[in-house]
Write a protein that holds these residues in place. Structure first.
Motif, PDB file in Angstrom:
ATOM      1  N   ARG B 262      79.241 -86.206  36.450  1.00  0.00           N
ATOM      2  CA  ARG B 262      80.122 -85.646  37.473  1.00  0.00           C
ATOM      3  C   ARG B 262      79.389 -84.622  38.333  1.00  0.00           C
ATOM      4  N   THR B 263      78.629 -83.738  37.692  1.00  0.00           N
ATOM      5  CA  THR B 263      77.847 -82.739  38.433  1.00  0.00           C
ATOM      6  C   THR B 263      76.474 -82.635  37.770  1.00  0.00           C
ATOM      7  N   HIS B 264      75.677 -81.702  38.275  1.00  0.00           N
ATOM      8  CA  HIS B 264      74.344 -81.476  37.714  1.00  0.00           C
ATOM      9  C   HIS B 264      74.364 -80.437  36.596  1.00  0.00           C
ATOM     10  N   LEU B 265      75.522 -80.091  36.126  1.00  0.00           N
ATOM     11  CA  LEU B 265      75.641 -79.109  35.047  1.00  0.00           C
ATOM     12  C   LEU B 265      75.459 -79.779  33.686  1.00  0.00           C
ATOM     13  N   THR B 266      74.580 -79.212  32.874  1.00  0.00           N
ATOM     14  CA  THR B 266      74.418 -79.666  31.498  1.00  0.00           C
ATOM     15  C   THR B 266      74.680 -78.492  30.568  1.00  0.00           C
ATOM     16  N   SER B 267      75.434 -78.755  29.498  1.00  0.00           N
ATOM     17  CA  SER B 267      75.775 -77.700  28.547  1.00  0.00           C
ATOM     18  C   SER B 267      75.072 -77.945  27.220  1.00  0.00           C
ATOM     19  N   TYR B 268      74.634 -76.873  26.604  1.00  0.00           N
ATOM     20  CA  TYR B 268      73.977 -76.940  25.303  1.00  0.00           C
ATOM     21  C   TYR B 268      74.713 -75.989  24.373  1.00  0.00           C
ATOM     22  N   GLY B 269      75.198 -76.529  23.279  1.00  0.00           N
ATOM     23  CA  GLY B 269      75.918 -75.673  22.343  1.00  0.00           C
ATOM     24  C   GLY B 269      75.641 -76.103  20.927  1.00  0.00           C
ATOM     25  N   SER B 270      76.380 -75.533  19.998  1.00  0.00           N
ATOM     26  CA  SER B 270      76.109 -75.857  18.596  1.00  0.00           C
ATOM     27  C   SER B 270      76.384 -77.334  18.314  1.00  0.00           C
ATOM     28  N   GLY B 271      77.147 -77.984  19.164  1.00  0.00           N
ATOM     29  CA  GLY B 271      77.377 -79.418  19.014  1.00  0.00           C
ATOM     30  C   GLY B 271      76.365 -80.261  19.770  1.00  0.00           C
ATOM     31  N   GLY B 272      75.337 -79.662  20.295  1.00  0.00           N
ATOM     32  CA  GLY B 272      74.300 -80.413  21.013  1.00  0.00           C
ATOM     33  C   GLY B 272      74.443 -80.297  22.522  1.00  0.00           C
ATOM     34  N   ILE B 273      73.992 -81.327  23.202  1.00  0.00           N
ATOM     35  CA  ILE B 273      73.957 -81.350  24.658  1.00  0.00           C
ATOM     36  C   ILE B 273      75.202 -82.083  25.159  1.00  0.00           C
ATOM     37  N   THR B 274      75.848 -81.550  26.181  1.00  0.00           N
ATOM     38  CA  THR B 274      77.008 -82.241  26.742  1.00  0.00           C
ATOM     39  C   THR B 274      76.990 -82.181  28.262  1.00  0.00           C
ATOM     40  N   ALA B 275      77.587 -83.176  28.861  1.00  0.00           N
ATOM     41  CA  ALA B 275      77.761 -83.200  30.312  1.00  0.00           C
ATOM     42  C   ALA B 275      79.016 -83.999  30.602  1.00  0.00           C
ATOM     43  N   GLU B 276      79.586 -83.792  31.759  1.00  0.00           N
ATOM     44  CA  GLU B 276      80.831 -84.483  32.107  1.00  0.00           C
ATOM     45  C   GLU B 276      80.565 -85.746  32.912  1.00  0.00           C
ATOM     46  N   CYS B 277      81.443 -86.711  32.755  1.00  0.00           N
ATOM     47  CA  CYS B 277      81.323 -87.972  33.478  1.00  0.00           C
ATOM     48  C   CYS B 277      82.261 -87.989  34.680  1.00  0.00           C
ATOM     49  N   VAL B 278      81.919 -88.832  35.598  1.00  0.00           N
ATOM     50  CA  VAL B 278      82.734 -89.002  36.780  1.00  0.00           C
ATOM     51  C   VAL B 278      83.851 -90.017  36.479  1.00  0.00           C
ATOM     52  N   GLY B 279      84.998 -89.808  37.077  1.00  0.00           N
ATOM     53  CA  GLY B 279      86.103 -90.756  36.941  1.00  0.00           C
ATOM     54  C   GLY B 279      86.549 -91.218  38.315  1.00  0.00           C
ATOM     55  N   TYR B 280      87.620 -91.980  38.374  1.00  0.00           N
ATOM     56  CA  TYR B 280      88.118 -92.427  39.675  1.00  0.00           C
ATOM     57  C   TYR B 280      88.434 -91.261  40.598  1.00  0.00           C
ATOM     58  N   ASP B 281      89.034 -90.211  39.996  1.00  0.00           N
ATOM     59  CA  ASP B 281      89.547 -89.127  40.823  1.00  0.00           C
ATOM     60  C   ASP B 281      88.435 -88.311  41.498  1.00  0.00           C
ATOM     61  N   GLN B 282      87.203 -88.377  40.967  1.00  0.00           N
ATOM     62  CA  GLN B 282      86.071 -87.726  41.666  1.00  0.00           C
ATOM     63  C   GLN B 282      85.193 -88.846  42.197  1.00  0.00           C
ATOM     64  N   ASP B 283      85.773 -89.750  42.884  1.00  0.00           N
ATOM     65  CA  ASP B 283      85.186 -91.083  43.041  1.00  0.00           C
ATOM     66  C   ASP B 283      83.692 -91.114  43.346  1.00  0.00           C
ATOM     67  N   LEU B 284      83.020 -91.846  42.456  1.00  0.00           N
ATOM     68  CA  LEU B 284      81.593 -92.132  42.534  1.00  0.00           C
ATOM     69  C   LEU B 284      81.159 -92.558  43.927  1.00  0.00           C
ATOM     70  N   PHE B 285      82.020 -93.278  44.624  1.00  0.00           N
ATOM     71  CA  PHE B 285      81.615 -93.896  45.881  1.00  0.00           C
ATOM     72  C   PHE B 285      82.339 -93.323  47.094  1.00  0.00           C
ATOM     73  N   ARG B 286      82.860 -92.118  46.935  1.00  0.00           N
ATOM     74  CA  ARG B 286      83.610 -91.497  48.023  1.00  0.00           C
ATOM     75  C   ARG B 286      82.804 -91.517  49.333  1.00  0.00           C
ATOM     76  N   ASP B 287      81.571 -91.050  49.262  1.00  0.00           N
ATOM     77  CA  ASP B 287      80.756 -91.012  50.479  1.00  0.00           C
ATOM     78  C   ASP B 287      80.444 -92.415  50.993  1.00  0.00           C
ATOM     79  N   ALA B 288      80.327 -93.368  50.061  1.00  0.00           N
ATOM     80  CA  ALA B 288      80.034 -94.739  50.484  1.00  0.00           C
ATOM     81  C   ALA B 288      81.222 -95.349  51.215  1.00  0.00           C
ATOM     82  N   TYR B 289      82.437 -95.014  50.786  1.00  0.00           N
ATOM     83  CA  TYR B 289      83.621 -95.513  51.480  1.00  0.00           C
ATOM     84  C   TYR B 289      83.646 -95.003  52.921  1.00  0.00           C
ATOM     85  N   VAL B 290      83.329 -93.730  53.064  1.00  0.00           N
ATOM     86  CA  VAL B 290      83.289 -93.159  54.417  1.00  0.00           C
ATOM     87  C   VAL B 290      82.173 -93.806  55.228  1.00  0.00           C
TER      88      VAL B 290
END
Lengths: 341, 341, 341, 341
Positions: B262-290
């Motif tokens: 979803r963004t360039h943010l990566t989190s590191y915690g006691s559970g390891g490395i985590t990052a968020e994924c993109v979904g429809y609502d932050q549409d992967l192709f928003r700029d491509a549609y435009v």
């Protein structure tokens, strides 16, 4: 353990893979010694054995099998000889570690498995990816339910470059390369059995060898009995390096596997971002090769059953044979209707 | 350009996709104005048009097509209505942008293409991935020879979650989802034509809908006439997000595509490395549609031919129909022996 | 909202940044219109205003400020003019968005903040990284306790290439470049105040400009009152692209930020792995620039307080001035003992 | 090589690091044998030596040094004892590998270096990161000019968790942890000497230990004589794992280093993307520890000079001492004005 005698292991086959295993047996495994090497190729055993401090070198494999001091053997000869050697070693009462593929026909595979069972000896097969920490962790996660029910899987192998294709037998891409991927797919979809196989293959790297039956590019689709659809893919010449990857997608998530980077160094310059890839010479699975022999010898010494069995080898082989048949007939092939190749 | 009148575009279809296009047409494209909206659903056009400053709202699509002020239309209605609307709009003399799939039968596709040709109007199809900078750069690299001759390709689409499957027509996974991947594979293997198609598919997400013909998981293998073997894969429910990836492997290298973060943010915690994924609502192709509407309208205004044509839509459709036939008969299907679905 | 009159915004400064903001104000923000442009440079306003459909162009900024139709201004002039313009605009009763840095002395900053407060107008400052989704998500995670108490932070800015250094004023690296990083460090260490600053800086890109006081490389260490130690780093010439990254490490974990890749395309060839970097022209923060003006204008229209305040600008400036003083005296400088520069 | 006698190595210190080195010496290095172990701690040598097949165990280190069969020693005792043991071992004519830090005062360092020089024995210091393939490749690239002239460097070490801080001596973070980073910065900025050092440090992990002088968080800025500005950073408790990274930025590009991932497995689930981090127990530098002993013993056997010298250890120590002095006086410290700590 310290007071125990080291396990005496005989190596059969002094080629590239055999030489690596010899070094592992000689130096890297506490409680294990490289007791003998056998290879009929002129000069091969001399070159290998002595520098590793191994005093016994045979040019006749039968002599190694007859050596009563040898407790276990590691078979690293050309693929077409594996099954017979497993059978012979089992009959000689040796515990057997056999490089993949254990066999290239189902009849052979059945004989090898039976021989080990009848002799009551351990039989482990060299699907080394199961000993890679990433693949192992993925398997464990799947078993633990991290992806739910597997629905889509992928495994691929791309070798860094095609050595002289002249001596490569037909169907090698299925029997020797993709057999790894077929095992990986079973490993990542634990408990499921393959039902149906469809393959497309071609000679795209070396079209001039196609009429000799040498295929170098293949895509195989497999349906498992838990519904999962899997793809295995191989190519004999990836100019960028040694590319092995996997993926499991299921109802609760996905796992991806694979690491083609040589080191953790990344370079940024006026041409953008660059990093180096791993090749055969920095082998991706070096630690896994050691780990599988460590596990095999440890299981032999402690009397535990092998982790990767002759049955596993037979199951991967059956997918390979179905893929070959599918290419031959141009249609999907059901595993339960597989005609022996 | 500043002194020119803005291009008057009419939107047909005020659903999710149409609403996004409406906002693009109303606000984001200099030299373009949203001149009218048409949708027969009660209340749909009112909700959409006025807040965007669009004074003309039709509940009968035919009225929009008859409106002489409208120069171009954007068709964003349900898939099964596309081809007829393309035909009608072309006959009305409007330039046409049609969401994918442009048609669901070859006969329909041929009629739509012919109608645009006969009317001399532009016809562009909404394969938006061609307007994503990564996919575009990959295409350009392949054209420039960066991977040599393509040998293996992959394209996959996994939608974030399965909405209520009840209203989804059978074969949607091929006709509406994988049609994107079929186009992507053509885009990444430029100039090559598909020859043979094999598909396995199942209802693994919602097995209870299988008897209604709704398949939610599919793997399609395609052989192209340049020898390349391609895999397209889709699933209707990826719990982690919206997963679209591609890969081209050839004699000189490989390209990989896809970005689920979803963004360039990566989190590191006691559970390891985590990052968020993109979904429809932050549409992967928003700029491509435009970007695709920007390109379409710019081409219409400057009289240049569309970049993604009705023929492209027909070619992707033919793979989809072959995949459907392959699932139906359980065998590979040659494109040139395709029976109309 | 649809029935409301659009907010009339005047742009002051028609350079690179101003042109981008003009396009945003003219086209991308529903409910906002670009009502006037002012720039004393010959020809600047003509080139910018008309093509964007903006009929009013002033060459005297004072005329724009006197225009009663203008409700809000966006200040995008050279840095040294910002504070006076904020003051003048506030006195003229306009809501003010000012590009960073809002001021280059504390006295100026105080006057600007006071003027806005006294006039009761909104004053927002252009720390655009706060509107980047990754930086914003990081801030939110820190606020939510994801890293526990921050202990170590890092923010860096490396510009893609040094344009002609001749017209660059001394201390620009602190006042105009690192001021972003100082704000980012405050944003990622919310509620903490800087206590002590030490800086090393040099002219390593263009040593020939060192005697004119132009420094192009700097490392600044900051101690915050919650104990956290932070590093800010800048350089005026990164040959690989536009490199902006951040990091927050705390008692419960770490966040990393930054994305220098231009697209999600990765290439693998005989030279290894490659990917392209982003530069100014594909601006890393394009969406953030739009988002900050969208937020500013929305807050003005709805009467909410600005999100990035004059006080924030003053706080970042105080770190910059301490860094300058530290370089000058060669010793750490306490913020509370800061001598005005 | 096979006919040669194995090099007889004596291990001094049977703690965590010593045990790892013992296993390496006993099993992993062809041409090397673990000839003796010495450790005064009750029971330590018995636990370690016998299981590794090492028959000679001393509780008095002096006895190992007096053993004429021992050709080389590996010193893995607590840091404060290193220099004296180097001196004693050199005088006893043994080749010496000493874990870092080799010394904690300059006087000690000078005595150790002199003793080795006077005795004509090899002296190698355990800066193991130089044997990590990534760090080594980075060094080689810098030497080859890949980044041009280094301008900004960074090295950081974050240990996975703070064990009981009670027995940790003051200044450990500089003398034992950051000394690695100081060496890394020299290794990545080859040929350059440190000129000036400024450090900020605090007890943020365990504030209750601050009054005993135990600091657990530090940031050090270093100016080198080629103009490069470097940052070294350490913290004793990273909850996510063992974090070691580096960065070199120069006139022609940048290199980044560091790999905190445990394996190449990435998981995607409803909570996003996750991966596991490496900790001490899956040691990041396991192969580097083996490689440095392999290189040391090989150099001793072939009479080549050591790769990481006592002078390197002294140079890193001088930065550590300057950092300590900087913390003490609250000001930057010039290396050439360093007061002995």
């Amino acid at each position: 353990m310290a007071s125990q005698q080291p396990l005496a292991v005989g190596l059969i086959g002094a080629g590239r893979m055999g030489s690596f295993h010899a070094e592992t047996l000689a130096h890297r495994l506490p409680g294990v010694r490289l007791a003998a090497v056998a290879d009929p190729a002129p000069g091969a055993v001399e070159r290998l054995a002595a520098p590793l401090g191994c005093a016994t070198a045979y040019t006749a494999i039968v002599d190694l099998l007859a050596d009563p001091r040898i407790e276990a053997v590691v078979i690293a000869t050309p693929a077409r000889t594996h099954a017979d050697l497993v059978e012979a070693a089992a009959r000689a009462g040796k515990a057997v570690y056999c490089e993949k593929p254990m066999a290239v026909t189902l009849a052979e595979a059945d004989r090898a498995v039976s021989a080990a069972r009848d002799a009551g000896v351990a039989l482990q097969v060299g699907f080394n990816r199961r000993y890679d920490p990433g693949f192992r962790a993925a398997h464990d996660k799947v078993v633990a339910g991290a992806v739910g029910t597997p629905q889509l899987l992928r495994s691929l192998t791309r070798d860094p470059k095609l050595a002289d294709p002249a001596p490569i037998p037909p169907w090698t891409i299925f029997l020797e390369t993709l057999v790894h991927d077929f095992d990986t797919l079973r490993y990542l979809n634990p408990g499921a059995d393959p039902v149906e196989v469809f393959a497309m293959a071609d000679a795209l790297v070396r079209p001039d060898f196609k009429d000799r039956g040498l295929l170098d590019t293949a895509v195989v689709t497999i349906r498992f009995d838990n519904g999962a659809l899997a793809t295995a893919e191989a190519n004999f010449q990836a100019v960028y390096g040694y590319d092995v990857r996997g993926e499991v997608f299921g109802s609760e998530g996905m796992l991806t596997l694979g690491d083609i980077r040589r080191t953790h160094l990344t370079s940024y310059g006026s041409g953008g971002i660059t990093a180096e890839c791993v090749g055969y010479d920095q082998d991706l699975f070096r630690d896994a090769y050691v780990a599988e022999l460590a596990d095999f010898t440890d299981r032999v010494r402690t009397g535990r059953a092998p982790a990767v069995t002759g049955e596993d080898a037979r199951a991967a082989l059956s997918i390979a044979l179905a893929a070959i048949q599918s290419v031959t007939v141009g249609a999907p092939v059901r595993i339960d209707e597989l005609k022996e190749h």
